[in-house]
Write an enzyme that holds these catalytic residues in place. Structure first.
Site, PDB file in Angstrom:
ATOM      1  N   ASP B 160      46.986  37.045  38.328  1.00 36.63           N
ATOM      2  CA  ASP B 160      45.739  35.910  37.644  1.00 36.63           C
ATOM      3  C   ASP B 160      45.600  36.119  36.313  1.00 36.63           C
ATOM      4  O   ASP B 160      45.030  37.357  35.867  1.00 36.63           O
ATOM      5  CB  ASP B 160      44.649  36.371  38.506  1.00 36.63           C
ATOM      6  CG  ASP B 160      44.716  36.028  40.108  1.00 36.63           C
ATOM      7  OD1 ASP B 160      45.805  35.830  40.698  1.00 36.63           O
ATOM      8  OD2 ASP B 160      43.625  35.535  40.702  1.00 36.63           O
ATOM      9  N   LYS B 223      42.999  28.405  38.690  1.00 41.09           N
ATOM     10  CA  LYS B 223      41.856  28.936  39.437  1.00 41.09           C
ATOM     11  C   LYS B 223      40.739  28.777  38.447  1.00 41.09           C
ATOM     12  O   LYS B 223      40.835  28.650  37.376  1.00 41.09           O
ATOM     13  CB  LYS B 223      42.404  30.386  39.491  1.00 41.09           C
ATOM     14  CG  LYS B 223      41.162  31.455  39.801  1.00 41.09           C
ATOM     15  CD  LYS B 223      41.670  32.967  39.827  1.00 41.09           C
ATOM     16  CE  LYS B 223      40.453  33.741  40.134  1.00 41.09           C
ATOM     17  NZ  LYS B 223      40.927  35.177  40.213  1.00 41.09           N
ATOM     18  N   LYS B 259      42.646  27.611  43.549  1.00 44.11           N
ATOM     19  CA  LYS B 259      42.002  28.731  43.850  1.00 44.11           C
ATOM     20  C   LYS B 259      40.518  28.585  43.124  1.00 44.11           C
ATOM     21  O   LYS B 259      40.404  28.949  41.843  1.00 44.11           O
ATOM     22  CB  LYS B 259      42.488  30.010  43.586  1.00 44.11           C
ATOM     23  CG  LYS B 259      41.775  31.178  43.872  1.00 44.11           C
ATOM     24  CD  LYS B 259      42.446  32.428  43.578  1.00 44.11           C
ATOM     25  CE  LYS B 259      41.569  33.668  43.759  1.00 44.11           C
ATOM     26  NZ  LYS B 259      42.072  35.008  43.269  1.00 44.11           N
TER      27      LYS B 259
END
Lengths: 281, 323
Positions: B160, B223, B259
């Site tokens: 991430d 995300k 996400k």
């Protein structure tokens, strides 16, 4: 001089220090003893009960760890504000009784708050103990609050019964969810307004108006409720069902038709912690 | 539900990949994307949030949401023990009920990847590592790439990364783009999630542009947030990013995951997000491979709701683990 507007109060629930309407958007009519219409009150649903338990749980940690002195001050403040609203309470209670009886009930309720407020810093001396043990330990037992207590108010004592139920639980640091009587809910709504303006942290006292029959089964089976006061439940079949589901997580149960007051009622919502402290000789 | 207001400004027409070596061309492309109708977007996100999901649908939704969780701990005070207990919870979310599905991944800082891998053993649960000087992203490119390399070599299955918001606000879009490309290269087989940190992008237009930039640069997932900045994930910003994923798929055929992370704490919230996915992208995206929740406390609420559905009685925090 202009005439003042007639501003009617909407009787709402009291959850987490706020006054929401029921999430179900329902209400019910409240009548006095002669059957005259008094007001519409919010009709709480099981989900309002659930929200109230969440509010009570989140208020528990701060309220139970507040100093006894602080809790006493806050509770005394409730009595002060009640005293200021004495006439309003008398007027409301007298919808179901005579003015004389109402006056006696309201004065008794205010006195009772003050009486309980005095107990906060005396409880551990009276209910705790130093225990003699035949080992080199200093052994003592101290009272701790049970947690979240749910209760259902009696209809024939719309204010005093409610005060008894609430004050006896919060004095030691418990937080409460109380369902007011569906016949006489208005003094409960006023009491909620008093509590909201008395430094009682939001969520310590939550007051719902509605039918105990509808909400009680959900509170009795609720795994996050630690004590349940069934003294105001008149319906014996319902009471059996409630006692049964309360057993699931071993709630402390104040059984129906039990009349406890004063210190014995406070002791109902206490746990005893016993500590063995080594003496070193 | 209001149908009169259509905010759904799809990116349509012929799609041309911009010159990916020029900041001017990149800027022109990004500013050529349709503007976002703020009122319409928020209204649509709110209206999709009013669906009532009950009983069997709710039970399925809860299990799906659990299987989509990236169970996260990203604190300065994380210990190996904390990561181990998080992994144990990922494998067996409810110790009292073996029918609860496992979560999709655990998400930790890079130095914890090895401990997480060890704790998870052969369980089919990924380890995601935050990297590139998370959460601020304020470090040199060299350090960021080493951060990623380190996590990958320890065995991270997913990375991430955060975008460089400073460069973004300076208008250096190409730098942001190239950094994502460089990180993707270092990732190798590890999946790359690109965190836009929507709370710092300030406008919906920026969110749409950053989504496109990240997807063009090779992100496997986009995300919303690090969880360290408020506002984090909101239904509106998530809907907007889901629309970007849908438009990108229509234009290029490439399937990108999404996400939302941060601020999703209740089962009710999670259900709203699942509705957004279903209505925007369809059933194909309702899988942990393409949709994840970045969350920590959400799992406990899902478990309590699950217990409520199976026993009929409200549960409480005494019956889930303390994290």
């Amino acid at each position: 001089m202009s005439e003042s507007l007639d501003v009617n109060r909407t009787a709402k629930l009291f959850i987490g220090g706020k006054f929401p309407r029921s999430e179900s958007a329902r209400s019910f009519e409240v009548h006095d003893q002669e059957g005259n219409f008094l007001a519409n009150a919010s009709l709480a649903s099981r989900k309002d009960g659930r929200d109230a338990v969440v509010a009570a749980r989140s208020a528990f940690s701060a309220w139970s760890s507040a100093t006894a002195y602080n809790r006493g001050q806050v509770m005394y403040r409730v009595a002060e504000i009640m005293q200021g609203r004495r006439d309003q309470f008398i007027a409301e209670v007298s919808a179901w009784s005579s003015i004389e009886e109402a006056t006696i009930e309201v004065d008794a309720a205010i006195n009772r708050w003050v009486w309980y407020a005095g107990w906060t810093d005396k409880l551990s001396m009276v209910t705790g103990s130093n225990n003699p043990v035949a080992e080199p330990f200093f052994n003592f037992s101290i009272p701790e609050p049970t947690g979240v207590v749910a209760g259902f108010a009696l209809s024939d004592s719309p204010l005093l019964g409610l005060v008894e139920m609430i004050a006896a639980a919060i004095v030691s640091g418990n937080t409460v969810v109380v369902v007011a009587s569906d016949r006489t809910p208005l003094p409960a709504v006023s009491l909620a307004e008093v509590i909201a303006t008395s430094d009682v942290p939001g969520g310590v006292v939550n007051i719902l108006t509605g039918y105990a029959k509808e909400i009680a089964p959900w509170l009795a089976s609720h795994m996050d409720v630690n004590g349940i006061d069934l003294s105001g439940i008149g319906d014996s079949e319902l009471a059996v069902e409630l006692e049964r589901s309360s057993a699931q997580n071993l709630k402390r149960v104040l059984r129906p038709n039990t009349h406890l007051d004063g210190l014995s009622r406070v002791k109902m919502w206490l746990e005893t912690k016993t500590v063995w402290h080594p003496r070193g000789y | 539900m209001s149908t009169s207001h259509n905010n759904d400004t799809s990116v349509s027409g012929t799609f041309e990949v911009p010159d990916l070596t020029s900041n001017a061309a990149m800027t022109k492309f990004l500013f050529g994307l349709p503007g976002v109708d703020k009122v319409g977007l928020e209204e649509r996100a709110a209206s999709l949030g009013t669906r009532s999901i009950k009983n069997s649908a709710k039970a399925e939704g809860i299990d799906l949401a659990i299987s989509m969780i990236d169970l996260t701990t990203l604190e300065g005070m994380d210990t190996r023990g904390k990561v181990r207990s998080l992994c144990a919870k990922a494998c067996r979310p409810d110790p009292m009920d073996a029918t609860v599905p496992q979560v999709a991944a655990v998400c930790v800082y890079g130095d914890m990847v090895g401990h997480a891998k060890e704790a998870l053993g052969n369980a089919p649960i990924n380890v995601a590592a935050v990297a590139t000087a998370f959460p601020s992203g304020r470090a040199s490119r060299r350090v960021k790439l080493m951060d990623v390399q380190d996590a990958v070599s320890l065995g991270a299955d997913e990375i991430d990364m955060v975008i460089d918001r400073g460069a973004w606000h300076e208008g250096r879009y190409l730098d942001v783009f190239e950094e994502i490309v460089a990180v993707k290269e270092v990732c190798g087989d590890a999946h790359l999630k690109v965190i836009l940190e929507t709370g710092e992008l300030k406008t919906y237009d920026n969110v749409r542009r950053a989504s496109w930039l990240a997807m063009l640069a090779g992100a496997d997932f986009i995300k919303t947030s690090t969880g360290k900045i408020a506002p984090a994930a909101t239904p509106a910003v998530t809907l907007l990013m889901l629309q970007a994923v849908r438009d990108f798929h229509r234009q290029t055929g490439t399937v990108i995951g999404m996400k939302p992370a941060g601020g999703i704490r209740t089962t009710k919230d999670a259900m709203k997000y699942l509705v957004l996915v279903k209505e925007t992208l369809g059933d194909r995206w309702l899988t942990p491979d393409l949709f994840r929740f970045g969350a920590s406390s959400l799992l406990n609420d899902l478990l309590m709701q699950r217990q409520k559905l199976s026993t009929g009685a409200y549960s409480g925090p005494d019956y889930v683990t303390v994290d």
